[in-house]
Scaffold this active site. Structure first.
Site, PDB file in Angstrom:
ATOM      1  N   LYS A  89      29.154 -39.897  16.085  1.00 26.07           N
ATOM      2  CA  LYS A  89      30.479 -39.314  15.888  1.00 26.07           C
ATOM      3  C   LYS A  89      31.321 -40.319  15.108  1.00 26.07           C
ATOM      4  CE  LYS A  89      30.590 -36.496  20.112  1.00 26.07           C
ATOM      5  NZ  LYS A  89      31.169 -36.380  21.475  1.00 26.07           N
ATOM      6  N   GLU A 120      34.492 -25.060  21.141  1.00 23.53           N
ATOM      7  CA  GLU A 120      33.490 -25.221  20.092  1.00 23.53           C
ATOM      8  C   GLU A 120      32.851 -23.900  19.679  1.00 23.53           C
ATOM      9  OE1 GLU A 120      30.871 -28.359  21.301  1.00 23.53           O
ATOM     10  OE2 GLU A 120      32.488 -29.830  21.345  1.00 23.53           O
TER      11      GLU A 120
END
Length: 435
Positions: free
Chosen positions: A344, A205
């Protein structure tokens, strides 16, 4: 003119070099939408099913041709002829077509790709930005970003159990300034790591993945970086957050949080009660504003104790715990477990269900944090969703890697487009905490 005439899916690669889906939706008018689907590394066991081929001779079994075929041969046939503006009807039609509780037949990745592409095509048809189409005229809140600048756990090879160490520029006056603060801290951190002789390679990330001596070493180093960048740690400046991803090191048989899985021999092994105590110690010691998945996804008793102890002081986010699912969120609300939900889109599989989860959270006084996945693409839809829903918070990685920066850059564009209407709430994004 807004009728869907064609739907087409192809296999593309995500930020980890693994296959994922890209879906295109076409209409009679020429309006067009494209959606790309993210993928997670640490996944909740109750998430909607991401359909993979399992053919080890191709992409190590991670191919998505089955999902592609499901879009091109099954879903396309079912939704061609629909008005592209009828998002809920299209999403419900795909859910019915799948017929399973976890979208395991067609694949949540197949369904989500279509859902995103439909929304983008509708926005294109109406000639409005995606966030305006999804949110209407009251769209105005730019999210406070959670910036994952240190990666541990399943997102890196660093010997730290917690998966993410994040900074949040809660004292910034605008999103643009908050992003600058974060970038400057990121570069200050890189300099400090170099001076210590630590690796400055980045994880999935975009955060650094150095071999720290432990969790507190990571936090102390971040605090030094905040100071070195010229900012203060706390409510008027930058605060810290964790994604513990506790399910990744929870031993179900022994019912303990086994830190040795990531931190090696000699690391702590904690009971549920000791895990709560440990998190409380960290909160008492450092300027921590948010903790995600501090307990295992099935440790409901632990979650309730954690919420009782820290729920008025710290945002307690359920990710694997809630998996963007209103069924699990409703139970959490009823049992007073957690006080926030991570959103999400690929955990649940459609935009309709995503928006339902955000709405349920808000009605219960829970915050909602719109989130990326560790396996991302250049698709920036979540930036528009965060603004469309006035969610107030977004989690989309560090200040490096284009797959992360794409979302931040989209938010900069949106802030410019909104002009004087734009609001950045900062610390007020945590509206359910006693400050």
């Amino acid at each position: 003119m807004s009728i869907i005439t064609d739907v087409y899916a192809r296999e593309v690669l995500d930020s980890r070099g693994n296959p994922t889906l890209e879906v295109e939706v076409y209409t009679e008018s020429g309006a067009f939408g494209r959606g790309m689907v993210p993928s997670g590394a640490s996944t909740g066991e109750h998430e909607a099913v991401e359909l993979r081929d399992g053919d080890k001779s191709r992409y190590l079994g991670l191919g998505t041709q089955k999902a592609v075929d499901n879009v091109n041969n099954i879903i396309a046939e079912a939704i061609i002829g629909y008005d592209v503006r009828d998002q809920q009807a299209i999403d419900r039609a795909m859910i019915t077509l799948d017929g399973t509780p976890n979208k395991g037949k067609l694949g949540a990745n197949a369904i989500l790709g279509v859902s995103i592409a439909v929304a983008r095509a509708a926005a294109d048809y109406l000639e409005v930005p995606l966030y305006t189409y999804l949110g209407g005229f009251n769209t105005k809140v730019l999210p406070t970003p959670m910036m994952n600048i240190i990666n541990g756990g399943s997102h890196s090879d660093a010997p730290i159990a917690f998966q993410e160490f994040m900074i949040m520029p809660v004292g910034a006056p605008t999103f643009k300034e908050g992003l600058r603060w974060g970038a400057e801290v990121f570069h200050a951190l890189k300099k400090i790591l170099k001076e210590r002789g630590l690796v400055t390679a980045v994880g999935d990330e975009g955060g650094f993945a150095p071999k720290f001596e432990g969790t507190e070493d990571g936090v102390e180093t971040i605090l030094k970086a905040i100071e070195a960048a010229g900012y203060e740690a706390g409510e008027n400046g930058i605060m810290i957050g964790f994604d513990c991803a506790s399910s990744e090191f929870y031993d179900k048989e022994r019912k303990v949080y086994d830190y040795t899985k990531f931190e090696g021999e000699g690391a702590a092994v904690r009971t549920s009660a000791e895990q709560v105590d440990y998190l409380e110690e960290l909160v008492n010691k450092y300027p921590i504003i948010t903790i995600e998945d501090g307990m295992d996804e099935n440790d409901w008793d632990g979650w309730k104790v954690l919420t009782e102890r820290l729920g008025k002081r710290v945002q307690l986010v359920g990710d694997d715990f809630f998996v963007t699912n209103t069924e699990y969120l409703a139970r959490g609300i009823k049992e007073n477990a957690a006080n926030s939900i991570l959103i999400k889109v690929n955990q649940i599989g459609t935009l309709t269900e995503t928006f339902e989860a955000i709405e349920m959270a808000k009605e219960a006084g829970y915050t909602a944090v719109v989130s990326h996945r560790s396996g991302e693409t250049e698709d920036s839809t979540i930036a528009d969703i965060a603004v469309a829903t006035n969610a107030g918070q977004i989690k989309t990685g560090s200040l490096s890697r284009t797959d992360r920066i794409a979302k931040y850059n989209q938010l900069l564009r949106i802030e410019d487009q909104l002009g004087e209407v734009a609001q950045y709430k900062g610390i007020k994004s945590f509206y359910n905490l006693k400050k």
